[in-house]
Design a protein around this motif. Structure first.
Motif, short mmCIF file in Angstrom:
data_model
loop_
_atom_site.label_atom_id
_atom_site.label_comp_id
_atom_site.label_asym_id
_atom_site.label_seq_id
_atom_site.Cartn_x
_atom_site.Cartn_y
_atom_site.Cartn_z
N LEU A 75 35.12 3.84 12.95
CA LEU A 75 34.34 3.44 14.17
C LEU A 75 33.03 4.15 13.98
N PHE A 76 33.54 5.43 14.93
CA PHE A 76 31.89 5.98 15.30
C PHE A 76 31.95 6.42 14.06
N LEU A 77 31.99 7.26 12.42
CA LEU A 77 31.30 7.38 11.78
C LEU A 77 31.12 6.24 11.04
N GLY A 78 31.30 5.03 11.00
CA GLY A 78 30.24 4.04 10.30
C GLY A 78 29.55 4.02 11.20
N MET A 79 28.79 3.79 12.46
CA MET A 79 28.03 3.60 13.23
C MET A 79 26.99 4.84 12.53
N LEU A 80 27.67 5.67 13.48
CA LEU A 80 26.37 7.25 12.36
C LEU A 80 25.78 6.77 11.03
N PHE A 81 26.68 6.23 9.84
CA PHE A 81 26.13 6.54 8.69
C PHE A 81 25.50 5.57 8.35
N GLU A 82 25.42 4.16 9.28
CA GLU A 82 24.37 2.85 9.71
C GLU A 82 23.19 3.22 10.37
N VAL A 85 21.01 5.22 7.19
CA VAL A 85 20.90 4.61 6.36
C VAL A 85 19.37 4.00 7.12
N THR A 86 19.04 3.64 8.32
CA THR A 86 18.32 2.41 8.77
C THR A 86 16.99 3.80 9.11
N SER A 87 17.56 4.97 9.72
CA SER A 87 16.69 5.63 9.72
C SER A 87 15.69 6.42 8.14
N THR A 88 16.65 6.43 7.60
CA THR A 88 16.20 6.79 6.16
C THR A 88 15.29 5.69 5.56
N GLY A 89 15.69 5.14 6.20
CA GLY A 89 14.35 3.35 5.18
C GLY A 89 13.39 3.39 6.33
N SER A 109 14.46 0.91 17.38
CA SER A 109 14.54 0.55 18.92
C SER A 109 16.71 0.27 18.25
N THR A 110 16.55 -0.82 17.01
CA THR A 110 17.97 -0.70 16.58
C THR A 110 18.70 0.07 16.27
N THR A 111 18.31 1.22 15.59
CA THR A 111 19.08 2.55 15.53
C THR A 111 19.48 3.36 17.07
N GLN A 112 18.64 3.44 17.71
CA GLN A 112 18.86 3.65 18.37
C GLN A 112 19.91 3.18 19.86
N THR A 113 19.95 2.24 19.75
CA THR A 113 20.92 1.34 20.38
C THR A 113 22.23 1.89 19.93
N LEU A 114 22.45 1.18 18.73
CA LEU A 114 24.12 1.24 17.53
C LEU A 114 23.41 2.80 17.68
N ARG A 121 30.09 5.22 22.07
CA ARG A 121 30.78 5.07 23.39
C ARG A 121 32.21 4.77 22.40
N MET A 122 32.26 5.39 21.35
CA MET A 122 33.15 4.95 20.62
C MET A 122 33.78 6.12 20.83
N ALA A 123 32.44 6.61 20.63
CA ALA A 123 32.81 8.82 20.31
C ALA A 123 33.48 8.83 22.02
N ALA A 124 33.13 8.55 23.09
CA ALA A 124 34.13 8.48 23.98
C ALA A 124 35.88 8.15 24.09
N VAL A 125 35.78 6.75 23.62
CA VAL A 125 37.27 6.39 23.38
C VAL A 125 38.27 6.95 22.20
N PHE A 126 37.37 7.59 20.90
CA PHE A 126 37.80 8.46 20.29
C PHE A 126 37.89 10.11 21.45
N THR A 127 37.26 9.97 21.91
CA THR A 127 38.08 11.28 23.00
C THR A 127 38.86 12.04 23.77
N LEU A 128 38.72 10.38 24.58
CA LEU A 128 39.79 9.90 25.31
C LEU A 128 41.27 9.69 25.16
N SER A 129 41.24 8.92 23.74
CA SER A 129 42.68 9.08 23.03
C SER A 129 42.92 10.32 22.39
N VAL A 130 42.03 11.29 21.92
CA VAL A 130 42.35 12.71 22.13
C VAL A 130 43.60 13.28 22.74
#
Length: 193
Positions: A75-82, A85-89, A109-114, A121-130
């Motif tokens: 999920l972190f990776l998907g949001m990072l890519f999204e 993509v938005t920033s590239t646009g 604003s959308t990109t910054q929020t994402l 938050r997904m990075a935090a969950v990833f870090t907690l689980s690892v």
């Protein structure tokens, strides 16, 4: 290192918030484009990192934490890519002759929020689980796991407001990578003896 470099370049280039400053400064736009070009390679490296951590944990991995670890990482990776993509646009829009300030503001604003809220938050969950998997299996040194808990708390609590704290995540991933390269996991060491 790639994500750390990309995020740092982006933070430096976006230090001023105005659309006019981005339009008038081609060096800042070039820095942003360079950072966006690093993101796919950082994503590939992150996928390899996920595989290495799973290999490091081995047969003793906990399915619950492994599922959360894998899901949050993807999920972190998907949001990072999204976000990339938005920033590239947005950068393509800036290179045109007719820039709509409202569309640019919405996209930014959308990109910054994402990135700042959801991906961190997904990075935090990833870090907690690892970190939890590392503690339970002794595959990662305890001090790295405890540091991971601290990084996760910072990402959960302040990464949305303080953008520079977001660099803690790729720095922690780099640390875990180095530790994995330099140490033998206790689980595997015990199995081979």
């Amino acid at each position: 290192m790639l994500l750390l470099a990309a995020m740092t370049m982006m933070r430096i280039a976006l230090s001023e918030d105005s659309l006019r400053s981005l339009e008038s400064d081609p060096q800042r736009r070039t820095l942003i484009r360079l950072s966006l070009n690093l993101v796919p390679f950082a994503g590939i490296a992150f996928l390899w990192f996920i595989g290495v951590v799973r290999e490091q944990i081995g047969e003793v991995e906990d399915r619950l934490f492994s599922t959360v670890f894998l899901g949050s990482g993807l999920l972190f990776l998907g949001m990072l890519f999204e976000g990339a993509v938005t920033s590239t646009g947005l950068m393509e829009m800036l290179s045109g002759s007719n820039v709509d300030a409202d569309i640019f503001a919405y996209g930014r604003s959308t990109t910054q929020t994402l990135i700042s809220i959801y991906a961190m938050r997904m990075a935090a969950v990833f870090t907690l689980s690892v970190s939890t998997l590392g503690l339970r299996t002794s595959a990662i040194p305890r001090w790295v796991c405890y540091l991971g808990y601290l990084v996760a708390a910072v990402l959960l609590l302040v990464a949305g407001e303080n953008k520079w704290t977001q660099l803690l995540f790729p720095a922690w991933v780099l640390l875990v990578s180095i530790v994995i390269l330099l140490t033998r996991p206790q689980v595997r060491a015990a199995a081979t003896e």
